[in-house]
Design an enzyme around this catalytic site. Sequence first.
Site, PDB file in Angstrom:
ATOM      1  N   HIS A 177       0.842  -1.202   0.000  1.00 23.46           N
ATOM      2  CA  HIS A 177       0.000   0.000   0.000  1.00 23.46           C
ATOM      3  C   HIS A 177       0.878   1.252   0.000  1.00 23.46           C
ATOM      4  O   HIS A 177       1.894   1.304   0.681  1.00 23.46           O
ATOM      5  CB  HIS A 177      -0.911   0.016   1.229  1.00 23.46           C
ATOM      6  N   HIS A 231      -2.160  -5.570   8.814  1.00 23.81           N
ATOM      7  CA  HIS A 231      -1.240  -4.502   8.418  1.00 23.81           C
ATOM      8  C   HIS A 231      -0.866  -3.724   9.675  1.00 23.81           C
ATOM      9  O   HIS A 231      -1.038  -2.510   9.742  1.00 23.81           O
ATOM     10  CB  HIS A 231      -1.864  -3.603   7.357  1.00 23.81           C
ATOM     11  N   HIS A 252      -4.559 -11.902   6.771  1.00 22.40           N
ATOM     12  CA  HIS A 252      -3.345 -12.595   6.286  1.00 22.40           C
ATOM     13  C   HIS A 252      -2.251 -12.661   7.352  1.00 22.40           C
ATOM     14  O   HIS A 252      -1.216 -12.017   7.262  1.00 22.40           O
ATOM     15  CB  HIS A 252      -2.849 -12.126   4.921  1.00 22.40           C
ATOM     16  N   ALA A 256       2.557  -8.641   6.584  1.00 23.26           N
ATOM     17  CA  ALA A 256       2.297  -7.264   7.027  1.00 23.26           C
ATOM     18  C   ALA A 256       1.922  -7.226   8.502  1.00 23.26           C
ATOM     19  O   ALA A 256       1.002  -6.522   8.923  1.00 23.26           O
ATOM     20  CB  ALA A 256       1.236  -6.592   6.163  1.00 23.26           C
ATOM     21  N   ARG A 263      10.235 -13.363  23.088  1.00 25.74           N
ATOM     22  CA  ARG A 263      10.026 -12.472  24.236  1.00 25.74           C
ATOM     23  C   ARG A 263       9.203 -11.241  23.855  1.00 25.74           C
ATOM     24  O   ARG A 263       9.042 -10.334  24.643  1.00 25.74           O
ATOM     25  CB  ARG A 263      11.365 -12.063  24.845  1.00 25.74           C
ATOM     26  N   GLY A 285       2.085 -20.917  -0.336  1.00 22.94           N
ATOM     27  CA  GLY A 285       3.460 -21.402  -0.253  1.00 22.94           C
ATOM     28  C   GLY A 285       4.479 -20.324  -0.598  1.00 22.94           C
ATOM     29  O   GLY A 285       5.677 -20.561  -0.511  1.00 22.94           O
ATOM     30  N   HIS A 287       3.634 -16.603   0.219  1.00 23.33           N
ATOM     31  CA  HIS A 287       3.477 -15.590   1.275  1.00 23.33           C
ATOM     32  C   HIS A 287       3.932 -16.096   2.632  1.00 23.33           C
ATOM     33  O   HIS A 287       4.420 -15.321   3.457  1.00 23.33           O
ATOM     34  CB  HIS A 287       2.018 -15.142   1.369  1.00 23.33           C
ATOM     35  N   ASP A 310      -6.360 -13.528  -1.361  1.00 26.61           N
ATOM     36  CA  ASP A 310      -5.724 -12.223  -1.612  1.00 26.61           C
ATOM     37  C   ASP A 310      -5.367 -12.112  -3.100  1.00 26.61           C
ATOM     38  O   ASP A 310      -4.391 -11.475  -3.484  1.00 26.61           O
ATOM     39  CB  ASP A 310      -4.471 -12.036  -0.739  1.00 26.61           C
ATOM     40  N   GLY A 344      -0.338  -8.999  -3.112  1.00 26.12           N
ATOM     41  CA  GLY A 344      -1.414  -9.921  -3.472  1.00 26.12           C
ATOM     42  C   GLY A 344      -0.848 -11.184  -4.099  1.00 26.12           C
ATOM     43  O   GLY A 344       0.369 -11.387  -4.141  1.00 26.12           O
TER      44      GLY A 344
HETATM   45 ZN   LIG Z   1      -5.170  -7.853   0.124  1.00 23.63          ZN
END
Ligand SMILES: [Zn+2]
Length: 415
Positions: A177, A231, A252, A256, A263, A285, A287, A310, A344
């Site tokens: 973004h 995010h 997701h 993000a 810790r 596989g 992301h 996504d 994406g």
């Molecule tokens: Zn998205």
Amino acid sequence: MIQSDASALSQEDTASLSQKMSVIAYTSRMLYTPVEALDRPVLLVEDGAIVKLGTRGNVEVSSQAEVRDFGDGILAPGFVDIHIHGSAGYDVMQADASGRRGFEQFLARHGVTSYCPTTIAAPLDVTERALARLADAIEGAARENSGHDNTGGGGRAQPLGVHLEGPFLSHAQRGAHRPEDLISSSGKIFERLWQAARGHVRILTIAPELDGALEVIAEAAKRGVCVSLGHSNADLESTRRGVAAGARHATHTFNAMRPLRHRDPGIVGEVLTNPSLTADVIADGVHVDPTVVKLFLNAKGAENAVLITDATSATGMPNGKYQLGTLEVEVKDEKVQRDGKLAGSVLTMDRAVRNAMDFAGWDLLRAVRIATANPARVAGAQNKGVLKPGADADFVMLSASGEVRATVIKGKLVE
Ligand SMILES: [Zn+2]
């Protein structure tokens, strides 16, 4: 002669005949509700809805009903994708809506029967115009699918409501973004977006640590929106404050998000361990490493895990440049990127289901549940994602390995 014979039928006869004719009995080897598996099922469908469900021993099929036997296939609810930006060359924010039909047909072929079109952070006026168009699409699909209209409805995945991915996102975890499109959380901006979408907002992804975020979370939750944490660079305490304010899902997971440290568990630590939170993951596989997908699925379980794609407009298309909202992204070797960051995916839901089986060693029943009933629950869609009397007749026929063999939407077989 034929004409006069037909006219000899009273109106009542015609009505009852067409009613009987409209019942379709689907059978197969197995059915997933998807909480449990039924052997030798019978699913009676009338007017786009499920009217009865049982086994061949206990459901009576009238001689008037049309029987469709799916042989050794597995009947399961249609997939529900709550985070999708586009596919088949179409982006959900684009001005020209002519590609939407092809996009929704593409989804249907991959087993998706309903979805939440997902916006990205963009200049506010651009987002508002996109939301107005999406509201038109959502209302149009609901009209087509309602009542006895057998002309336009069915055959295509149905938009349920918008997922607002932004603009209230963390600068530190903004992913692809643009920083200039991120806005600090404000009830006033949320109200503008809500009005532009005419109330058709199902999910809001927000970073809970931002100034003003807790008020927006509380207000959105009050309106029935599923508030999803994402995010975000939140530590454990800010995450818990977001949950206390009304957040109940996570977007997701791992991507993000402030990383998990032993810790400094942060947002990921809370998402993985809090059983009151559902959470989704992009199981392509790319992301998230397959081993971490397995960790995620084991932590959230079949009750609270959700698969999303996504997916971008590049999904189902050759390598090249594509649109993601207002951004240009590039696809190469199954990766969608912008300035070296993932932007994406090109994942499809049927593939995500098979990946969940591969990565985590899950059976098809559990993998189907996290692509159907769970996302439908997140989106507040009570008649979707489950096979039960009263639910919409949205279902797929799968092979034992999770390949989509057929899709039925509102009782209509997708060609
Ligand atoms: Zn998205």
